[in-house]
Design a protein around this motif. Structure first.
Motif, PDB file in Angstrom:
ATOM      1  N   PHE A 118      -5.837   2.593   7.705  1.00  0.00           N
ATOM      2  CA  PHE A 118      -5.604   3.552   6.630  1.00  0.00           C
ATOM      3  C   PHE A 118      -4.345   4.353   6.936  1.00  0.00           C
ATOM      4  CE2 PHE A 118      -8.174   5.788   9.740  1.00  0.00           C
ATOM      5  CZ  PHE A 118      -7.573   7.032   9.831  1.00  0.00           C
ATOM      6  N   ALA A 119      -3.783   4.910   5.879  1.00  0.00           N
ATOM      7  CA  ALA A 119      -2.668   5.850   5.992  1.00  0.00           C
ATOM      8  C   ALA A 119      -3.066   7.109   5.233  1.00  0.00           C
ATOM      9  CB  ALA A 119      -1.397   5.259   5.417  1.00  0.00           C
ATOM     10  N   ILE A 120      -2.796   8.260   5.832  1.00  0.00           N
ATOM     11  CA  ILE A 120      -3.050   9.540   5.171  1.00  0.00           C
ATOM     12  C   ILE A 120      -1.697  10.154   4.845  1.00  0.00           C
ATOM     13  CG2 ILE A 120      -3.997  11.868   5.396  1.00  0.00           C
ATOM     14  CD1 ILE A 120      -6.090  10.752   7.315  1.00  0.00           C
ATOM     15  N   PHE A 121      -1.504  10.458   3.562  1.00  0.00           N
ATOM     16  CA  PHE A 121      -0.288  11.118   3.108  1.00  0.00           C
ATOM     17  C   PHE A 121      -0.651  12.526   2.646  1.00  0.00           C
ATOM     18  CE2 PHE A 121       0.452   6.587   2.449  1.00  0.00           C
ATOM     19  CZ  PHE A 121       1.640   6.425   3.149  1.00  0.00           C
ATOM     20  N   LEU A 122      -0.080  13.508   3.315  1.00  0.00           N
ATOM     21  CA  LEU A 122      -0.337  14.906   3.005  1.00  0.00           C
ATOM     22  C   LEU A 122       0.519  15.346   1.821  1.00  0.00           C
ATOM     23  CD1 LEU A 122      -0.383  16.167   6.693  1.00  0.00           C
ATOM     24  CD2 LEU A 122      -2.356  15.658   5.236  1.00  0.00           C
ATOM     25  N   PRO A 123       0.163  16.476   1.198  1.00  0.00           N
ATOM     26  CA  PRO A 123       0.971  16.953   0.075  1.00  0.00           C
ATOM     27  C   PRO A 123       2.451  17.066   0.467  1.00  0.00           C
ATOM     28  CG  PRO A 123      -1.053  18.179   0.162  1.00  0.00           C
ATOM     29  CD  PRO A 123      -1.015  17.320   1.405  1.00  0.00           C
ATOM     30  N   GLU A 124       3.266  16.663  -0.470  1.00  0.00           N
ATOM     31  CA  GLU A 124       4.715  16.684  -0.356  1.00  0.00           C
ATOM     32  C   GLU A 124       5.285  15.615   0.571  1.00  0.00           C
ATOM     33  OE1 GLU A 124       6.756  20.408  -0.236  1.00  0.00           O
ATOM     34  OE2 GLU A 124       5.102  21.446  -1.187  1.00  0.00           O
ATOM     35  N   GLU A 125       4.442  14.782   1.185  1.00  0.00           N
ATOM     36  CA  GLU A 125       4.961  13.624   1.908  1.00  0.00           C
ATOM     37  C   GLU A 125       5.164  12.517   0.879  1.00  0.00           C
ATOM     38  OE1 GLU A 125       3.390  14.027   6.427  1.00  0.00           O
ATOM     39  OE2 GLU A 125       2.038  13.016   5.031  1.00  0.00           O
ATOM     40  N   VAL A 126       6.366  12.009   0.798  1.00  0.00           N
ATOM     41  CA  VAL A 126       6.714  11.020  -0.211  1.00  0.00           C
ATOM     42  C   VAL A 126       6.345   9.636   0.319  1.00  0.00           C
ATOM     43  CG1 VAL A 126       8.593  10.136  -1.631  1.00  0.00           C
ATOM     44  CG2 VAL A 126       8.581  12.537  -0.953  1.00  0.00           C
ATOM     45  N   HIS A 127       5.712   8.835  -0.540  1.00  0.00           N
ATOM     46  CA  HIS A 127       5.304   7.493  -0.135  1.00  0.00           C
ATOM     47  C   HIS A 127       5.559   6.496  -1.261  1.00  0.00           C
ATOM     48  CE1 HIS A 127       1.834   9.701  -1.730  1.00  0.00           C
ATOM     49  NE2 HIS A 127       1.376   8.552  -2.192  1.00  0.00           N
ATOM     50  N   SER A 128       5.697   5.239  -0.871  1.00  0.00           N
ATOM     51  CA  SER A 128       5.947   4.149  -1.811  1.00  0.00           C
ATOM     52  C   SER A 128       5.059   2.976  -1.405  1.00  0.00           C
ATOM     53  CB  SER A 128       7.429   3.748  -1.773  1.00  0.00           C
ATOM     54  OG  SER A 128       7.685   2.690  -2.665  1.00  0.00           O
ATOM     55  N   PRO A 129       3.865   2.872  -1.984  1.00  0.00           N
ATOM     56  CA  PRO A 129       2.940   1.805  -1.613  1.00  0.00           C
ATOM     57  C   PRO A 129       3.244   0.494  -2.339  1.00  0.00           C
ATOM     58  CG  PRO A 129       1.918   3.256  -3.199  1.00  0.00           C
ATOM     59  CD  PRO A 129       3.290   3.823  -2.918  1.00  0.00           C
ATOM     60  N   GLU A 130       2.434  -0.521  -2.038  1.00  0.00           N
ATOM     61  CA  GLU A 130       2.417  -1.816  -2.745  1.00  0.00           C
ATOM     62  C   GLU A 130       3.603  -2.723  -2.419  1.00  0.00           C
ATOM     63  OE1 GLU A 130       1.683  -1.380  -6.941  1.00  0.00           O
ATOM     64  OE2 GLU A 130       0.150   0.143  -6.634  1.00  0.00           O
ATOM     65  N   ILE A 131       4.259  -2.518  -1.288  1.00  0.00           N
ATOM     66  CA  ILE A 131       5.436  -3.311  -0.909  1.00  0.00           C
ATOM     67  C   ILE A 131       4.976  -4.501  -0.054  1.00  0.00           C
ATOM     68  CG2 ILE A 131       7.670  -3.271   0.270  1.00  0.00           C
ATOM     69  CD1 ILE A 131       7.412  -1.388  -2.218  1.00  0.00           C
ATOM     70  N   TYR A 132       5.523  -5.675  -0.337  1.00  0.00           N
ATOM     71  CA  TYR A 132       5.078  -6.828   0.435  1.00  0.00           C
ATOM     72  C   TYR A 132       5.739  -6.895   1.802  1.00  0.00           C
ATOM     73  CZ  TYR A 132       9.047  -9.674  -1.447  1.00  0.00           C
ATOM     74  OH  TYR A 132      10.258 -10.177  -1.816  1.00  0.00           O
ATOM     75  N   ASP A 133       5.038  -7.568   2.709  1.00  0.00           N
ATOM     76  CA  ASP A 133       5.518  -7.861   4.054  1.00  0.00           C
ATOM     77  C   ASP A 133       5.850  -9.347   4.094  1.00  0.00           C
ATOM     78  OD1 ASP A 133       6.042  -7.509   6.837  1.00  0.00           O
ATOM     79  OD2 ASP A 133       4.092  -8.395   7.272  1.00  0.00           O
ATOM     80  N   ARG A 134       7.111  -9.696   4.033  1.00  0.00           N
ATOM     81  CA  ARG A 134       7.641 -11.064   4.036  1.00  0.00           C
ATOM     82  C   ARG A 134       7.460 -11.805   2.710  1.00  0.00           C
ATOM     83  NH1 ARG A 134       4.800 -11.342   8.665  1.00  0.00           N
ATOM     84  NH2 ARG A 134       4.973 -11.261  10.123  1.00  0.00           N
ATOM     85  N   LYS A 135       6.255 -11.748   2.121  1.00  0.00           N
ATOM     86  CA  LYS A 135       6.022 -12.441   0.850  1.00  0.00           C
ATOM     87  C   LYS A 135       4.883 -11.739   0.098  1.00  0.00           C
ATOM     88  CE  LYS A 135       2.784 -15.761   2.792  1.00  0.00           C
ATOM     89  NZ  LYS A 135       2.365 -17.127   2.939  1.00  0.00           N
ATOM     90  N   PRO A 136       4.837 -11.901  -1.219  1.00  0.00           N
ATOM     91  CA  PRO A 136       3.769 -11.271  -2.000  1.00  0.00           C
ATOM     92  C   PRO A 136       2.389 -11.784  -1.582  1.00  0.00           C
ATOM     93  CG  PRO A 136       5.521 -12.055  -3.437  1.00  0.00           C
ATOM     94  CD  PRO A 136       5.797 -12.608  -2.066  1.00  0.00           C
ATOM     95  N   GLN A 137       1.410 -10.912  -1.680  1.00  0.00           N
ATOM     96  CA  GLN A 137       0.026 -11.306  -1.429  1.00  0.00           C
ATOM     97  C   GLN A 137      -0.910 -10.421  -2.244  1.00  0.00           C
ATOM     98  OE1 GLN A 137      -2.021  -9.962   2.352  1.00  0.00           O
ATOM     99  NE2 GLN A 137       0.103  -9.831   3.049  1.00  0.00           N
ATOM    100  N   SER A 138      -2.120 -10.913  -2.453  1.00  0.00           N
ATOM    101  CA  SER A 138      -3.141 -10.154  -3.165  1.00  0.00           C
ATOM    102  C   SER A 138      -3.749  -9.129  -2.225  1.00  0.00           C
ATOM    103  CB  SER A 138      -4.225 -11.091  -3.697  1.00  0.00           C
ATOM    104  OG  SER A 138      -3.678 -11.964  -4.650  1.00  0.00           O
ATOM    105  N   ILE A 139      -3.927  -7.951  -2.741  1.00  0.00           N
ATOM    106  CA  ILE A 139      -4.404  -6.806  -1.968  1.00  0.00           C
ATOM    107  C   ILE A 139      -5.634  -6.222  -2.644  1.00  0.00           C
ATOM    108  CG2 ILE A 139      -3.837  -4.413  -1.288  1.00  0.00           C
ATOM    109  CD1 ILE A 139      -2.243  -6.531   0.235  1.00  0.00           C
ATOM    110  N   LYS A 140      -6.544  -5.735  -1.828  1.00  0.00           N
ATOM    111  CA  LYS A 140      -7.610  -4.858  -2.312  1.00  0.00           C
ATOM    112  C   LYS A 140      -7.531  -3.602  -1.461  1.00  0.00           C
ATOM    113  CE  LYS A 140     -12.368  -4.581  -3.821  1.00  0.00           C
ATOM    114  NZ  LYS A 140     -13.637  -5.303  -4.001  1.00  0.00           N
ATOM    115  N   LYS A 141      -7.404  -2.463  -2.134  1.00  0.00           N
ATOM    116  CA  LYS A 141      -7.184  -1.208  -1.429  1.00  0.00           C
ATOM    117  C   LYS A 141      -8.036  -0.108  -2.041  1.00  0.00           C
ATOM    118  CE  LYS A 141      -3.169   0.977  -1.953  1.00  0.00           C
ATOM    119  NZ  LYS A 141      -1.725   1.269  -1.771  1.00  0.00           N
TER     120      LYS A 141
END
Length: 149
Positions: A118-141
């Protein structure tokens, strides 16, 4: 930002009672059996969103932050890169205060979050999820939304 395995969640219980309750929910429930959607834990104070999607290239990512809520993003299956930066140095381009969503342009680091972590992002910490690692894959989060007071 915090990144760790769910097995180590107890180390973060002291951050806030609702963070503890959210982490305990992740531990105590079979999240594979949850369909995508929003699930109430404690009203607007604490809820969980189950998402399924295909990861995308970094260029399609969107930088976001929240001011009222902490995000606990838990990888049920698959893995993805999540961008991370602090709000200083980012350029705010869109604001939705009523939904607690703020969007930015800028750059940051990419962190790999693997299944069972897991990753915890606190208020005002900017994040950009859903990025692939090497190639696209199906995710459940699972994204646990924790209101801070």
């Amino acid at each position: 930002m915090i990144i760790d395995k769910l097995a180590n969640a107890k180390f973060y219980y002291g951050l806030h009672p609702r963070i503890q309750k959210g982490l305990e929910f992740l531990i105590e429930h079979d999240l594979n059996s949850f369909a995508p959607g929003k699930y109430d834990i404690d009203g607007l104070n604490l809820y969980i969103i189950i998402e399924e999607y295909e990861t995308k290239p970094k260029e399609q990512g969107r930088w976001e932050s929240h001011l009222k809520y902490v995000d606990i993003q838990y990888m049920i299956s698959g893995q993805e890169r999540m961008g991370y930066s602090i709000v200083d140095g980012m350029n705010e381009i869109e604001r939705h205060e009523e939904k607690d969503h703020f969007y930015y342009e800028g750059t940051g680091d990419l962190i790999l979050v693997k299944q069972g972590s897991f990753a915890i992002f606190l208020p005002e910490e900017v994040h950009s999820p859903e990025i692939y690692d090497r190639k696209p894959q199906s995710i459940k989060k699972a994204v646990v939304k924790v209101l801070l007071d």
